[in-house]
Design a protein around this motif. Sequence first.
Motif, PDB file in Angstrom:
ATOM      1  N   ASP A   1     -32.856  93.418  -6.920  1.00 42.47           N
ATOM      2  CA  ASP A   1     -32.010  94.609  -6.796  1.00 42.47           C
ATOM      3  C   ASP A   1     -31.404  94.711  -5.401  1.00 42.47           C
ATOM      4  N   ILE A   2     -32.074  94.107  -4.434  1.00 42.36           N
ATOM      5  CA  ILE A   2     -31.629  94.097  -3.044  1.00 42.36           C
ATOM      6  C   ILE A   2     -31.959  92.729  -2.458  1.00 42.36           C
ATOM      7  N   ILE A   3     -31.095  92.228  -1.592  1.00 44.88           N
ATOM      8  CA  ILE A   3     -31.363  90.981  -0.888  1.00 44.88           C
ATOM      9  C   ILE A   3     -31.351  91.261   0.608  1.00 44.88           C
ATOM     10  N   GLY A   4     -32.417  90.840   1.293  1.00 46.33           N
ATOM     11  CA  GLY A   4     -32.486  90.982   2.743  1.00 46.33           C
ATOM     12  C   GLY A   4     -32.505  89.618   3.402  1.00 46.33           C
ATOM     13  N   ILE A   5     -31.753  89.477   4.482  1.00 42.63           N
ATOM     14  CA  ILE A   5     -31.699  88.213   5.220  1.00 42.63           C
ATOM     15  C   ILE A   5     -32.063  88.484   6.675  1.00 42.63           C
TER      16      ILE A   5
ATOM     17  N   ILE B   1     -25.874  81.863   7.542  1.00 43.01           N
ATOM     18  CA  ILE B   1     -25.909  83.164   6.881  1.00 43.01           C
ATOM     19  C   ILE B   1     -24.584  83.477   6.206  1.00 43.01           C
ATOM     20  N   LYS B   2     -23.484  83.126   6.850  1.00 45.65           N
ATOM     21  CA  LYS B   2     -22.164  83.343   6.252  1.00 45.65           C
ATOM     22  C   LYS B   2     -22.042  82.592   4.936  1.00 45.65           C
ATOM     23  N   ASN B   3     -22.392  81.312   4.954  1.00 49.35           N
ATOM     24  CA  ASN B   3     -22.287  80.487   3.754  1.00 49.35           C
ATOM     25  C   ASN B   3     -23.217  80.982   2.652  1.00 49.35           C
ATOM     26  N   LEU B   4     -24.466  81.295   3.021  1.00 50.55           N
ATOM     27  CA  LEU B   4     -25.449  81.755   2.047  1.00 50.55           C
ATOM     28  C   LEU B   4     -25.024  83.087   1.419  1.00 50.55           C
ATOM     29  N   SER B   5     -24.632  84.044   2.241  1.00 48.69           N
ATOM     30  CA  SER B   5     -24.300  85.385   1.730  1.00 48.69           C
ATOM     31  C   SER B   5     -23.063  85.357   0.836  1.00 48.69           C
ATOM     32  N   LEU B   6     -22.080  84.538   1.173  1.00 45.39           N
ATOM     33  CA  LEU B   6     -20.887  84.449   0.332  1.00 45.39           C
ATOM     34  C   LEU B   6     -21.214  83.813  -1.023  1.00 45.39           C
ATOM     35  N   LYS B   7     -22.090  82.811  -1.012  1.00 45.69           N
ATOM     36  CA  LYS B   7     -22.511  82.185  -2.271  1.00 45.69           C
ATOM     37  C   LYS B   7     -23.340  83.153  -3.114  1.00 45.69           C
ATOM     38  N   LEU B   8     -24.211  83.926  -2.455  1.00 43.27           N
ATOM     39  CA  LEU B   8     -25.016  84.905  -3.179  1.00 43.27           C
ATOM     40  C   LEU B   8     -24.135  85.966  -3.829  1.00 43.27           C
ATOM     41  N   LYS B   9     -23.073  86.341  -3.145  1.00 46.78           N
ATOM     42  CA  LYS B   9     -22.160  87.340  -3.696  1.00 46.78           C
ATOM     43  C   LYS B   9     -21.494  86.843  -4.982  1.00 46.78           C
TER      44      LYS B   9
ATOM     45  N   LEU C   1     -28.536  92.524   6.323  1.00 46.63           N
ATOM     46  CA  LEU C   1     -28.911  91.602   7.384  1.00 46.63           C
ATOM     47  C   LEU C   1     -29.665  92.349   8.463  1.00 46.63           C
ATOM     48  N   GLY C   2     -30.802  91.799   8.900  1.00 50.99           N
ATOM     49  CA  GLY C   2     -31.557  92.369  10.003  1.00 50.99           C
ATOM     50  C   GLY C   2     -31.769  91.343  11.090  1.00 50.99           C
ATOM     51  N   GLY C   3     -32.249  91.791  12.243  1.00 48.32           N
ATOM     52  CA  GLY C   3     -32.506  90.886  13.353  1.00 48.32           C
ATOM     53  C   GLY C   3     -31.448  90.977  14.441  1.00 48.32           C
ATOM     54  N   PRO C   4     -31.671  90.291  15.570  1.00 41.29           N
ATOM     55  CA  PRO C   4     -30.768  90.365  16.719  1.00 41.29           C
ATOM     56  C   PRO C   4     -29.324  89.967  16.421  1.00 41.29           C
ATOM     57  N   LEU C   5     -29.099  89.131  15.403  1.00 38.23           N
ATOM     58  CA  LEU C   5     -27.726  88.761  15.052  1.00 38.23           C
ATOM     59  C   LEU C   5     -26.892  89.988  14.679  1.00 38.23           C
TER      60      LEU C   5
ATOM     61  N   ASP D   1     -23.345  93.261   3.276  1.00 37.05           N
ATOM     62  CA  ASP D   1     -22.854  94.620   3.028  1.00 37.05           C
ATOM     63  C   ASP D   1     -23.285  95.617   4.103  1.00 37.05           C
ATOM     64  N   ILE D   2     -24.517  95.463   4.586  1.00 38.26           N
ATOM     65  CA  ILE D   2     -25.075  96.401   5.557  1.00 38.26           C
ATOM     66  C   ILE D   2     -25.794  95.608   6.634  1.00 38.26           C
ATOM     67  N   VAL D   3     -25.539  95.977   7.890  1.00 38.99           N
ATOM     68  CA  VAL D   3     -26.224  95.341   9.014  1.00 38.99           C
ATOM     69  C   VAL D   3     -27.189  96.345   9.628  1.00 38.99           C
ATOM     70  N   CYS D   4     -28.440  95.941   9.749  1.00 34.43           N
ATOM     71  CA  CYS D   4     -29.462  96.782  10.368  1.00 34.43           C
ATOM     72  C   CYS D   4     -29.426  96.553  11.874  1.00 34.43           C
ATOM     73  N   ILE D   5     -29.247  97.633  12.654  1.00 36.91           N
ATOM     74  CA  ILE D   5     -29.194  97.506  14.110  1.00 36.91           C
ATOM     75  C   ILE D   5     -30.400  98.210  14.760  1.00 36.91           C
TER      76      ILE D   5
END
Length: 224
Positions: A57-61, A72-80, A90-94, A108-112
Amino acid sequence: FTIPLRGIPDSFPPYGIMSIMQYLRKIGYNNIKLINQDFLRLDLEQILEMTKKYDPDIIGISGVVSTGYDYIKNLSLKLKQIKIKVPIVLGGPLGASANIILENTGIDIVCISEGEHVMQDLLSVKFKKDKLKSVKGIVYKEKNNKIINTGYATSVDPSLIYDVDYEDLNQNNGELDHYMPAFELGSKKNRSIAIPGSKGCVAKCTFCQRWDKGIRYIPVKLIM
């Protein structure tokens, strides 16, 4: 998902994402699956097939380092392409490069901020676009493509930092052995693992991005 950090799997367990998983379990979210790609090194088609199998239901990277951006760009676009309606966080320093990530990837959402409170709040509003502004610690795009930054979330209490379940490292053959390697000490065989005792830093380097200010020490009883 964790992502590959270097040419070989890191010897340090993915404590950040494991801590979030355990925090969510404690408040009732138990159907959580860790795909430790840094250890597994699956090819992209295997990852996509695994995602279809689990039907999340949710994917976290976990974006631990900036050099993981292209992956991450390649993976997330393929997952979409296979799970287009599932929010990807997406979480983490990136996440410090949230604007670039939201413009160019499938995120879709970046955790800061630290992910424990953020994920709890995102789940409580069920990722509904009209309620995302109430969630502190995220950056996202509205329907008009305007980028919204909700500010930083409250820091996690030291007693909850890296409170993990090591069984999460026992899901794949050899994974726990990788993070807990055996060694001989005299006539005895032992195992070792790196356990963090604090989070944060006392320095203020201009080239370093982190959400938490200063340093917090994990209670000794919890470490024991």
